[in-house]
Every structure is written in structure tokens, then in C-alpha cells.
Design a protein around this motif. Structure first.
Motif, PDB file in Angstrom:
ATOM      1  N   THR A   1      -5.594  -4.184 -20.407  1.00 38.32           N
ATOM      2  CA  THR A   1      -4.173  -4.031 -20.697  1.00 38.32           C
ATOM      3  C   THR A   1      -3.856  -4.739 -22.000  1.00 38.32           C
ATOM      4  O   THR A   1      -4.263  -5.873 -22.214  1.00 38.32           O
ATOM      5  CB  THR A   1      -3.309  -4.621 -19.569  1.00 38.32           C
ATOM      6  OG1 THR A   1      -3.647  -3.972 -18.350  1.00 38.32           O
ATOM      7  CG2 THR A   1      -1.838  -4.406 -19.826  1.00 38.32           C
TER       8      THR A   1
ATOM      9  N   SER B   1      -2.239   0.316 -20.558  1.00 39.40           N
ATOM     10  CA  SER B   1      -3.259  -0.115 -19.608  1.00 39.40           C
ATOM     11  C   SER B   1      -4.256   1.018 -19.418  1.00 39.40           C
ATOM     12  O   SER B   1      -3.885   2.142 -19.107  1.00 39.40           O
ATOM     13  CB  SER B   1      -2.611  -0.485 -18.270  1.00 39.40           C
ATOM     14  OG  SER B   1      -3.569  -0.938 -17.365  1.00 39.40           O
TER      15      SER B   1
ATOM     16  N   VAL C   1      -0.503  -1.910 -12.927  1.00 35.48           N
ATOM     17  CA  VAL C   1      -0.754  -1.329 -11.604  1.00 35.48           C
ATOM     18  C   VAL C   1      -0.905   0.188 -11.680  1.00 35.48           C
ATOM     19  O   VAL C   1      -1.762   0.764 -11.015  1.00 35.48           O
ATOM     20  CB  VAL C   1       0.374  -1.725 -10.621  1.00 35.48           C
ATOM     21  CG1 VAL C   1       0.290  -0.945  -9.326  1.00 35.48           C
ATOM     22  CG2 VAL C   1       0.321  -3.213 -10.347  1.00 35.48           C
ATOM     23  N   THR C   2      -0.096   0.838 -12.491  1.00 41.62           N
ATOM     24  CA  THR C   2      -0.136   2.297 -12.575  1.00 41.62           C
ATOM     25  C   THR C   2      -1.161   2.803 -13.571  1.00 41.62           C
ATOM     26  O   THR C   2      -1.363   4.016 -13.678  1.00 41.62           O
ATOM     27  CB  THR C   2       1.245   2.860 -12.972  1.00 41.62           C
ATOM     28  OG1 THR C   2       1.603   2.347 -14.265  1.00 41.62           O
ATOM     29  CG2 THR C   2       2.298   2.503 -11.956  1.00 41.62           C
ATOM     30  N   ASN C   3      -1.794   1.893 -14.324  1.00 41.16           N
ATOM     31  CA  ASN C   3      -2.781   2.263 -15.332  1.00 41.16           C
ATOM     32  C   ASN C   3      -2.178   3.243 -16.338  1.00 41.16           C
ATOM     33  O   ASN C   3      -2.804   4.213 -16.745  1.00 41.16           O
ATOM     34  CB  ASN C   3      -4.034   2.851 -14.684  1.00 41.16           C
ATOM     35  CG  ASN C   3      -5.250   2.712 -15.558  1.00 41.16           C
ATOM     36  OD1 ASN C   3      -5.253   1.904 -16.473  1.00 41.16           O
ATOM     37  ND2 ASN C   3      -6.273   3.495 -15.273  1.00 41.16           N
TER      38      ASN C   3
ATOM     39  N   ILE D   1       3.450  -5.724 -15.405  1.00 37.58           N
ATOM     40  CA  ILE D   1       2.832  -5.503 -14.090  1.00 37.58           C
ATOM     41  C   ILE D   1       2.856  -4.023 -13.713  1.00 37.58           C
ATOM     42  O   ILE D   1       1.877  -3.496 -13.205  1.00 37.58           O
ATOM     43  CB  ILE D   1       3.517  -6.374 -13.020  1.00 37.58           C
ATOM     44  CG1 ILE D   1       3.159  -7.843 -13.248  1.00 37.58           C
ATOM     45  CG2 ILE D   1       3.113  -5.946 -11.617  1.00 37.58           C
ATOM     46  CD1 ILE D   1       3.927  -8.801 -12.374  1.00 37.58           C
ATOM     47  N   ALA D   2       3.979  -3.357 -13.979  1.00 39.51           N
ATOM     48  CA  ALA D   2       4.085  -1.937 -13.626  1.00 39.51           C
ATOM     49  C   ALA D   2       3.076  -1.094 -14.382  1.00 39.51           C
ATOM     50  O   ALA D   2       2.447  -0.207 -13.803  1.00 39.51           O
ATOM     51  CB  ALA D   2       5.498  -1.435 -13.898  1.00 39.51           C
TER      52      ALA D   2
END
Length: 85
Positions: free
Chosen positions: A52, A42, A27-29, A23-24
Motif C-alpha cells: 500500500t 493498494s 482491505v479492499t485492495n 484502511i479501506a
């Protein structure tokens, strides 16, 4: 605490850690890598949609689960055998 219960806690910790890493990075790409254990990347494709990819060696989460189980089990043994004050 019995070691089997501690191993269950270790498995939960391992799964939560994998999901949190995934997830981290989503979200941060960004990207995250521990060589020989896990690699998460990602990015965005040409149309701007997120992509991702996650590759992990099953021994990494298993080792994390066993390490967490050992820590929980040893902590419970220490707490049980320590003198009451």
C-alpha cells in the motif's frame, strides 16, 4: 465553543478520515484518489504480499480540519444564540 476547541475536533476528524481511507483501500485492495490532495493505492506484489502506498498533500488534511472546525464552531454559536423554546 471556542474556535481552538473546534479546531481540535477538526484535526481529529481529519486524522480519522485519513486513517479510514487508508484502511479501506488496504482491505479492499483498491485505490482512492482526490487530485492534488490524496492518493492511496493498494496492490499485491509478485509474491502475493499486500503493498500500500499513500501520498497526500499536507494542505488537504489541513483544509479538511479547518472546514470541520468552522462547521463545529458555527453550529455551536447557532445553538447558543437560538431562542429557547
Amino acid at each position: 465553543m471556542k474556535f481552538i476547541k473546534a479546531l481540535g475536533v477538526g484535526v481529529v476528524v481529519s486524522v480519522v478520515a485519513l486513517v479510514a481511507i487508508f484502511i479501506a483501500t488496504f482491505v479492499t485492495n483498491g485505490s482512492f484518489s482526490i487530485p492534488a490532495f490524496i492518493s492511496v493505492e493498494s496492490t499485491t506484489n509478485a509474491s502475493g504480499a499486500p503493498e500500500t502506498s499513500m501520498f497526500f498533500n499536507p494542505l488537504g488534511p489541513l483544509a479538511l480540519a479547518l472546514a470541520a472546525a468552522a462547521v463545529v464552531w458555527l453550529a455551536s454559536r447557532t445553538k447558543r444564540t437560538s431562542p429557547q423554546q
